[in-house]
Design an enzyme around this catalytic site. Sequence first.
Site, PDB file in Angstrom:
ATOM      1  N   HIS A 154       0.813  -1.213   0.000  1.00 58.03           N
ATOM      2  CA  HIS A 154       0.000   0.000   0.000  1.00 58.03           C
ATOM      3  C   HIS A 154       0.851   1.271   0.000  1.00 58.03           C
ATOM      4  O   HIS A 154       0.356   2.344  -0.308  1.00 58.03           O
ATOM      5  CB  HIS A 154      -1.072  -0.022   1.104  1.00 58.03           C
ATOM      6  CG  HIS A 154      -0.606   0.319   2.493  1.00 58.03           C
ATOM      7  ND1 HIS A 154      -0.327  -0.628   3.451  1.00 58.03           N
ATOM      8  CD2 HIS A 154      -0.406   1.500   3.096  1.00 58.03           C
ATOM      9  CE1 HIS A 154       0.035  -0.038   4.570  1.00 58.03           C
ATOM     10  NE2 HIS A 154      -0.009   1.256   4.393  1.00 58.03           N
TER      11      HIS A 154
ATOM     12  N   ASP B 273       1.184  -7.700   2.469  1.00 54.02           N
ATOM     13  CA  ASP B 273       1.263  -6.275   2.132  1.00 54.02           C
ATOM     14  C   ASP B 273       2.714  -5.821   1.951  1.00 54.02           C
ATOM     15  O   ASP B 273       3.258  -5.092   2.768  1.00 54.02           O
ATOM     16  CB  ASP B 273       0.569  -5.468   3.233  1.00 54.02           C
ATOM     17  CG  ASP B 273       0.277  -4.036   2.806  1.00 54.02           C
ATOM     18  OD1 ASP B 273       0.846  -3.580   1.806  1.00 54.02           O
ATOM     19  OD2 ASP B 273      -0.520  -3.373   3.499  1.00 54.02           O
TER      20      ASP B 273
ATOM     21  N   SER C  79       3.995   2.199   8.485  1.00 51.56           N
ATOM     22  CA  SER C  79       3.782   1.244   7.413  1.00 51.56           C
ATOM     23  C   SER C  79       5.089   0.998   6.692  1.00 51.56           C
ATOM     24  O   SER C  79       5.787   1.948   6.332  1.00 51.56           O
ATOM     25  CB  SER C  79       2.767   1.781   6.412  1.00 51.56           C
ATOM     26  OG  SER C  79       1.489   1.460   6.838  1.00 51.56           O
TER      27      SER C  79
HETATM   28  N1  ARG Z   1      -4.943   0.607   7.712  1.00 53.32           N
HETATM   29  C1  ARG Z   1      -3.648   0.571   7.093  1.00 53.32           C
HETATM   30  C2  ARG Z   1      -2.959   1.898   7.294  1.00 53.32           C
HETATM   31  O1  ARG Z   1      -3.351   2.902   7.523  1.00 53.32           O
HETATM   32  C3  ARG Z   1      -3.665   0.156   5.653  1.00 53.32           C
HETATM   33  C4  ARG Z   1      -4.327   1.090   4.704  1.00 53.32           C
HETATM   34  C5  ARG Z   1      -4.318   0.638   3.266  1.00 53.32           C
HETATM   35  N2  ARG Z   1      -5.247  -0.448   3.022  1.00 53.32           N
HETATM   36  C6  ARG Z   1      -6.580  -0.296   2.736  1.00 53.32           C
HETATM   37  N3  ARG Z   1      -7.329  -1.347   2.597  1.00 53.32           N
HETATM   38  N4  ARG Z   1      -7.145   0.875   2.598  1.00 53.32           N
HETATM   39  O2  ARG Z   1      -3.049   2.889   7.101  1.00 53.32           O
HETATM   40  N1  GLU Z   2      -1.332   1.428   7.544  1.00 52.68           N
HETATM   41  C1  GLU Z   2      -0.685   2.483   8.307  1.00 52.68           C
HETATM   42  C2  GLU Z   2       0.264   3.312   7.440  1.00 52.68           C
HETATM   43  O1  GLU Z   2       0.021   3.462   6.272  1.00 52.68           O
HETATM   44  C3  GLU Z   2       0.027   1.902   9.465  1.00 52.68           C
HETATM   45  C4  GLU Z   2      -0.970   1.397  10.380  1.00 52.68           C
HETATM   46  C5  GLU Z   2      -1.137   2.260  11.597  1.00 52.68           C
HETATM   47  O2  GLU Z   2      -1.729   3.351  11.503  1.00 52.68           O
HETATM   48  O3  GLU Z   2      -0.652   1.785  12.608  1.00 52.68           O
HETATM   49  O4  GLU Z   2       1.198   3.911   7.925  1.00 52.68           O
END
Ligand code: ARG
Ligand code: GLU
Length: 711
Positions: free
Chosen positions: A83, A219, A643
């Site tokens: 991502h 991921d 991330s």
């Molecule tokens: N929650 C994770 C992070 O903030 C992954 C985000 C990307 N994935 C998604 N399905 N939107 O940010």
């Molecule tokens: N998915 C998040 C990012 O893009 C990391 C997850 C979190 O917020 O801990 O940095």
Amino acid sequence: MRIFKFLLLFIAVPLFAQQGGMWIPSMLKGMNETEMQRLGMKMTAEDIYDVNQSSLKDAIVHFDGGCTSEIISPKGLLLTNHHCGYGEIQSHSSVEHDYLQDGFWAMSLSEELPNPGMVATLIVSINDVTNSVLEGVAQLNSEAEKQKKIQENISKIQTTFPKENWQENQIKTFYEGNQYLLFVTETFKDIRLVGAPPSAIGKFGSDTDNWVWPRHTGDFSLFRIYAGKDNKPAAYSKDNVPYTPKHFLPISLDGVAEGDFTMVFGFPGRTQEYLPSFAVEQIVNSLNPAKIEIRDAALKVQDGFMRKDKAIKIQYASKYARVANYWKKWIGENLGLKKSNAIQLKKEYENEFSKNVAAKGKSADYGNLLSDFEKYYNQINDYALARDYFVEVALRNTELLSAGFRLYQLEQVYKTKGEQAFNDRKNNTIKGLESFYKDFNATVDKNVFEKLITLYGQKSPLIPSEFKTMDYAKVTNEVYAKSKLASYSGVQELLKGDAKQVLKKLNKDKGFILIKKMADNYFTNIGPKYDEIDLQISALQREYMKAQLEMFPNGRFFPDANSTLRITYGQVKGYSPSDAVYYEPVTHLEGVMEKYVPNDYEFDVPEKLIQLINTKNYGQYAAKDGKMPVCFIATNHTTGGNSGSPALDAHGNLVGLNFDRVWEGTMSDIHYDPAICRNIMVDIRYVLFIIDKYAGAKHLIDEMHLVYPKK
Ligand code: ARG
Ligand code: GLU
């Protein structure tokens, strides 16, 4: 005395229980190092950060400003999340080569794909410059004067602090303005795409599984840093060569088990762990519910259309994912803050704080802090809420209004800077809006608009009275029937001609008139007052931080995240999200097949992966029980920006790749609770298995250094 010391040791143990925190890698000596070793770490603070010799920090790379990545070979191979590389993978894709759908693997250096504009930054050294930044500040009277002086000092130090000519200096504040650190950095500008799995692996589970444990997402993606022939940062050139790093991470194939020490090294973006209870109350009861309700309405409308229409599905997929990501996070955050009693705990802590202030005779300095906070948070409440309504309704979630806002800014440019600036800005705006309208569907947006303008009119404080009484359905129909903002050709028509002609047309347009009323109201009645109170709150927050450090000299205070390099550590551990439910800390490939829904856009599984699973062709990557691990969780305190961060074992070997947190623990940005806060990582063995067995890119594995510390 002896006995007393002995007792202290006993009392000290529960106090040292793992409590999260994101620590500065150059300041681990002492409390952190002791705690890390007690949790199982076999390294010293110098192994992690050393300015004179290579250390772990030389392998940790800020990935294009937002994510983290790490160097995993002597040839500058970079590992980060799928991502995080998503935009680049998408930009190299076309209908003939859909790398998002099918994955991408460069089979030699010459096939690696350049990404203009992308950067990767290494940290050379971290230096405390607090005294020089605060020089001459204390004697100034107003907060505004103090901030101005601080900015002047920062600019001066940033230009004069010694560095090599290819490096940069950057100063950041810590502990809310009580400490300043200068980072000497090296930024590489030739970063090439090396490999990415198909989305059915790299984004498996998509939005349904986002922020969720148990998780089965691979991921990850791979890039490479290229440098000039002198191994220094250089602009893209086909003659550049793979970067030779000072350190790269060895990769352990031993995996992890419950209770193992892990640490996560990366660039967490923002936390707010030291807010007073009044602020948390406001977030839980007022701001989060408003933002959730707005996004909930917008997402429901979009989802309805996306399910019926494939073209709309493609147009809105990435926008939907972005809006849904934080919508889901805020819901989890609110549940977690309530469940963990965060407000009550904050209040108890504040009582403790007040008692200490009185006992230490510091009432004159700190006695009014909490009541001042209460006063200012009461004052700011309506402004903060109105600000969120404006931003969420007009700028983030209604596309016609956010396009209109760009034209509003264009009008402001004319008013403040004149015709020439207007023309430059106009050309940029036209270009910017072209790609914006490519993914715009007026019917979808109209339905979103009606829902959101209704919420705005009925619920936002501090708005013009006409918004409270208007017929929302009628206004919606009028705007989308008559406003030129409802299509790109309409916008082009609006922007034809010189400044006077353009502004005349704009001010007759129904959509423009509407956003102008909202924006004018924001910039006169909301923004300035919000900023004024917010400045006072920041000053209090700085005093409060200083006071806490003084009142609890043995406290365990880490500075809030600010996109600088940090270490967080903990242990692999399951958790109980609700009564009678316990989650184990490791998932396996069997779980992918349990979630498998053929042809579903979230839970499809590639044919080749199914074959590998059926034949259990896991090679050297399987765990001792023969199963293939996919993801695991631990008590590392992480946030957005982490991330792509490496998860390291007790010896500093790579064992996982951080990419998310569990839903019940997303409140850790405000209140970390070791009982339910967990970060989610991909097991590195799954990453290697996909590279080797799925993609057939064994040459990449051969670049890496694999170790088996327990064997
Ligand atoms: N929650 C994770 C992070 O903030 C992954 C985000 C990307 N994935 C998604 N399905 N939107 O940010
Ligand atoms: N998915 C998040 C990012 O893009 C990391 C997850 C979190 O917020 O801990 O940095």
